[in-house]
Design an enzyme around this catalytic site. Structure first.
Site, PDB file in Angstrom:
ATOM      1  N   HIS A 151       9.165  -3.371   3.492  1.00  0.00           N
ATOM      2  CA  HIS A 151       8.822  -3.596   2.087  1.00  0.00           C
ATOM      3  C   HIS A 151      10.088  -3.949   1.295  1.00  0.00           C
ATOM      4  CE1 HIS A 151       5.432  -0.690   3.174  1.00  0.00           C
ATOM      5  NE2 HIS A 151       4.804  -1.790   2.842  1.00  0.00           N
ATOM      6  N   ARG A 170       2.190   2.937   9.373  1.00  0.00           N
ATOM      7  CA  ARG A 170       1.415   3.752  10.321  1.00  0.00           C
ATOM      8  C   ARG A 170       2.270   4.291  11.473  1.00  0.00           C
ATOM      9  NH1 ARG A 170      -2.969  -0.154   9.115  1.00  0.00           N
ATOM     10  NH2 ARG A 170      -4.694   0.993   8.195  1.00  0.00           N
ATOM     11  N   GLN A 178      -3.464 -12.225   7.564  1.00  0.00           N
ATOM     12  CA  GLN A 178      -3.572 -11.933   6.130  1.00  0.00           C
ATOM     13  C   GLN A 178      -2.828 -12.990   5.312  1.00  0.00           C
ATOM     14  OE1 GLN A 178      -3.099  -7.878   4.310  1.00  0.00           O
ATOM     15  NE2 GLN A 178      -1.027  -8.599   3.915  1.00  0.00           N
ATOM     16  N   ASP A 209       1.794  -9.490   9.091  1.00  0.00           N
ATOM     17  CA  ASP A 209       0.344  -9.607   8.904  1.00  0.00           C
ATOM     18  C   ASP A 209       0.016 -11.094   8.807  1.00  0.00           C
ATOM     19  OD1 ASP A 209      -0.602  -6.631   8.278  1.00  0.00           O
ATOM     20  OD2 ASP A 209       1.371  -6.949   7.421  1.00  0.00           O
ATOM     21  N   SER A 249       6.093  -0.273  10.443  1.00  0.00           N
ATOM     22  CA  SER A 249       4.780  -0.162   9.817  1.00  0.00           C
ATOM     23  C   SER A 249       4.644   1.225   9.201  1.00  0.00           C
ATOM     24  CB  SER A 249       3.688  -0.351  10.877  1.00  0.00           C
ATOM     25  OG  SER A 249       2.442   0.140  10.408  1.00  0.00           O
ATOM     26  N   GLN A 252     -10.624  -2.317   1.758  1.00  0.00           N
ATOM     27  CA  GLN A 252     -10.212  -3.016   2.977  1.00  0.00           C
ATOM     28  C   GLN A 252     -10.238  -2.112   4.210  1.00  0.00           C
ATOM     29  OE1 GLN A 252      -6.242  -4.002   1.239  1.00  0.00           O
ATOM     30  NE2 GLN A 252      -5.486  -3.625   3.292  1.00  0.00           N
ATOM     31  N   MET A 279       0.839  -1.200   0.000  1.00  0.00           N
ATOM     32  CA  MET A 279       0.000   0.000   0.000  1.00  0.00           C
ATOM     33  C   MET A 279       0.877   1.255   0.000  1.00  0.00           C
ATOM     34  SD  MET A 279      -3.501  -0.877   1.937  1.00  0.00           S
ATOM     35  CE  MET A 279      -2.970  -0.619   3.603  1.00  0.00           C
ATOM     36  N   LEU A 335       6.573   3.198   1.370  1.00  0.00           N
ATOM     37  CA  LEU A 335       7.507   2.070   1.471  1.00  0.00           C
ATOM     38  C   LEU A 335       8.575   2.292   2.536  1.00  0.00           C
ATOM     39  CD1 LEU A 335       7.957   1.235  -2.328  1.00  0.00           C
ATOM     40  CD2 LEU A 335       6.337   0.248  -0.685  1.00  0.00           C
ATOM     41  N   HIS A 336       8.890   1.225   3.238  1.00  0.00           N
ATOM     42  CA  HIS A 336       9.883   1.275   4.311  1.00  0.00           C
ATOM     43  C   HIS A 336      10.766   0.033   4.250  1.00  0.00           C
ATOM     44  CE1 HIS A 336       7.053  -1.478   6.124  1.00  0.00           C
ATOM     45  NE2 HIS A 336       6.130  -0.544   6.269  1.00  0.00           N
TER      46      HIS A 336
HETATM   47  P1  AMP Z   1       1.392  -2.860   3.533  1.00  0.00           P
HETATM   48  O1  AMP Z   1       1.984  -1.870   2.595  1.00  0.00           O
HETATM   49  O2  AMP Z   1       1.435  -2.450   4.966  1.00  0.00           O
HETATM   50  O3  AMP Z   1       0.056  -3.373   3.078  1.00  0.00           O
HETATM   51  O4  AMP Z   1       2.346  -4.121   3.496  1.00  0.00           O
HETATM   52  C1  AMP Z   1       2.743  -4.720   2.285  1.00  0.00           C
HETATM   53  C2  AMP Z   1       3.471  -5.997   2.606  1.00  0.00           C
HETATM   54  O5  AMP Z   1       4.573  -5.706   3.471  1.00  0.00           O
HETATM   55  C3  AMP Z   1       2.589  -7.026   3.346  1.00  0.00           C
HETATM   56  O6  AMP Z   1       2.889  -8.318   2.873  1.00  0.00           O
HETATM   57  C4  AMP Z   1       3.030  -6.859   4.764  1.00  0.00           C
HETATM   58  O7  AMP Z   1       2.868  -8.036   5.542  1.00  0.00           O
HETATM   59  C5  AMP Z   1       4.506  -6.544   4.598  1.00  0.00           C
HETATM   60  N1  AMP Z   1       5.014  -5.855   5.797  1.00  0.00           N
HETATM   61  C6  AMP Z   1       4.596  -4.681   6.314  1.00  0.00           C
HETATM   62  N2  AMP Z   1       5.285  -4.394   7.451  1.00  0.00           N
HETATM   63  C7  AMP Z   1       6.134  -5.425   7.643  1.00  0.00           C
HETATM   64  C8  AMP Z   1       7.125  -5.736   8.638  1.00  0.00           C
HETATM   65  N3  AMP Z   1       7.382  -4.929   9.657  1.00  0.00           N
HETATM   66  N4  AMP Z   1       7.832  -6.876   8.499  1.00  0.00           N
HETATM   67  C9  AMP Z   1       7.592  -7.724   7.450  1.00  0.00           C
HETATM   68  N5  AMP Z   1       6.677  -7.491   6.489  1.00  0.00           N
HETATM   69  C10 AMP Z   1       5.967  -6.360   6.584  1.00  0.00           C
END
Ligand code: AMP
Length: 273
Positions: free
Chosen positions: A24, A174, A140, A137, A172, A48, A17, A20-21
Site C-alpha cells: 500500500h 491476508r 481487478q 490484483d 498481502s 465484495q 481495505m 496497510l503494508h
Molecule cells: P487491498 O487493501 O488488498 O484491497 O489493496 C489495495 C490496493 O493495494 C489494490 O490496488 C491492490 O492491488 C494493492 N496491493 C495489495 N497488495 C499488493 C502487492 N503485494 N503489490 C502491489 N499492490 C498491492
C-alpha cells in the site's frame, strides 16, 4: 481537499481495505512521486465478500493504519462507515461483463460487482484526477480500467508493480492469517509462477503444459488447495492455448484456510519480462 483543488493540485487516490503494508505504501509513494494531493481510503467493502468468505475476519487495524498514513505523508484519509457507503434502500450496482467471468470471477460470484460498485462510489466521492492500483490484483485492475473507459470517468488509472517479500511471496493483508508452516508453504505460489516463466522463456508454447507444471509444484506443498491456475491474455483475461505473445499467468490457491492470489506477466519474445 477543496483548497488543494483550488490551488490546481492534482488529486491522487489510493483505495484500500486497510491493514496497510509496504505494498500500500508503494502505491502512496507512486502518488506522491506524481506530486499529487494524496487521498487514501480505508474501507473493508462488505459487498465484495461472498457469504462464506472472510469479511468478518478480514484484518483491521485503524490505529496502525493512521500512523502509517501519517508517516507516508498522506494528505487525507477517508474512512467511511458501512452505513454511509450503503444506506438502506441502496438499489444500484455497477457490473462489468466478460472480463469478470474468468479467473477470480468463477469462484467468487458477485465479487467484481462489489468491487466496481464501491470503486465507482469512492471515485465519485473523492473525484480524483488519478487512482493507483496494484498489479497483484491484475484482473481487478483490468476490470477497473475497462469500467473507467466504458463509463467515461475522467480519471487516469495507474498501476504499480507487485511488491514481494524476500522469498517472493506477494505481500498481502491476508498473509498475517498464515501460521509459520503455512507461511513457508506459501512460497510455492511464486515458485510455480517462476517455473512457468522459465518454461515459456525456454520455448514452451503449450498453455496446458505450463499449468500442469505449476500445479505439480503447488500440489507438492502441504496444506495447499488450488482454486485456479490459468494462462490468459492480459487484456481479455481469456485462456491462451498457444503462448506466442505476452501472457498473464494467474493463480488463486488456499494455504490452509487463507485464500491467496498472485500473477506474473511473461512475454516469450522479450529477453526481459
Ligand atoms: P487491498 O487493501 O488488498 O484491497 O489493496 C489495495 C490496493 O493495494 C489494490 O490496488 C491492490 O492491488 C494493492 N496491493 C495489495 N497488495 C499488493 C502487492 N503485494 N503489490 C502491489 N499492490 C498491492
Amino acid at each position: 481537499m477543496a483548497a488543494a483543488r483550488r490551488d490546481g493540485r492534482w488529486i491522487g487516490f489510493v483505495p484500500t481495505m486497510g491493514a496497510l503494508h509496504v505494498a500500500h505504501i508503494s502505491l502512496i509513494e507512486a502518488a506522491k512521486r506524481d506530486d499529487t494531493f494524496v487521498v487514501v481510503s480505508i474501507f473493508v467493502n462488505p459487498t465484495q465478500f461472498g457469504p462464506n468468505e472472510d469479511f468478518k475476519n478480514y484484518p483491521r487495524d485503524e490505529t496502525a493504519d493512521l500512523v502509517t498514513c501519517r508517516r507516508a505523508n498522506v494528505d487525507l484519509v477517508f474512512i467511511p462507515p458501512v452505513e454511509e457507503m450503503y444506506p438502506p434502500e441502496s438499489a444500484t450496482a455497477v457490473h462489468v461483463s466478460r472480463l469478470t467471468e474468468t479467473l477470480c470471477g468463477v469462484g467468487r460470484p458477485g465479487h467484481f460487482d462489489g468491487v466496481t460498485t464501491v470503486v465507482t462510489k469512492l471515485l465519485n466521492i473523492v473525484q480524483p484526477d488519478s487512482a493507483y492500483f496494484g498489479q497483484k490484483d491484475a484482473q481487478q485492475l483490468a476490470v477497473i480500467r475497462r469500467m473507467v473507459r466504458d463509463l467515461n470517468m475522467p480519471i487516469e488509472i495507474l498501476d504499480c508493480p507487485t511488491v514481494r517479500e524476500a522469498d517472493g511471496l506477494a505481500v498481502s493483508s491476508r498473509n498475517v492469517c498464515l501460521n509459520k508452516s503455512q507461511r513457508e508453504q506459501a512460497t510455492c505460489l511464486y515458485r510455480a509462477l517462476n517455473e512457468a516463466k522459465t518454461l515459456i522463456k525456454s520455448g514452451q508454447t503449450d498453455g496446458v503444459a505450463v499449468v500442469d507444471a505449476m500445479r505439480q509444484i503447488i500440489e507438492d506443498a502441504d496444506q495447499t488447495s488450488i482454486e485456479y491456475i490459468s494462462v490468459v491474455d492480459p487484456a481479455s483475461m481469456q485462456p491462451v492455448k498457444r503462448i506466442e505473445r505476452r501472457v498473464l499467468i494467474a493463480l488463486a490457491a488456499r494455504i490452509g484456510k487463507t485464500r491467496l492470489i498472485d500473477n506474473l506477466q511473461v512475454d516469450p519474445r522479450s529477453r526481459l519480462g
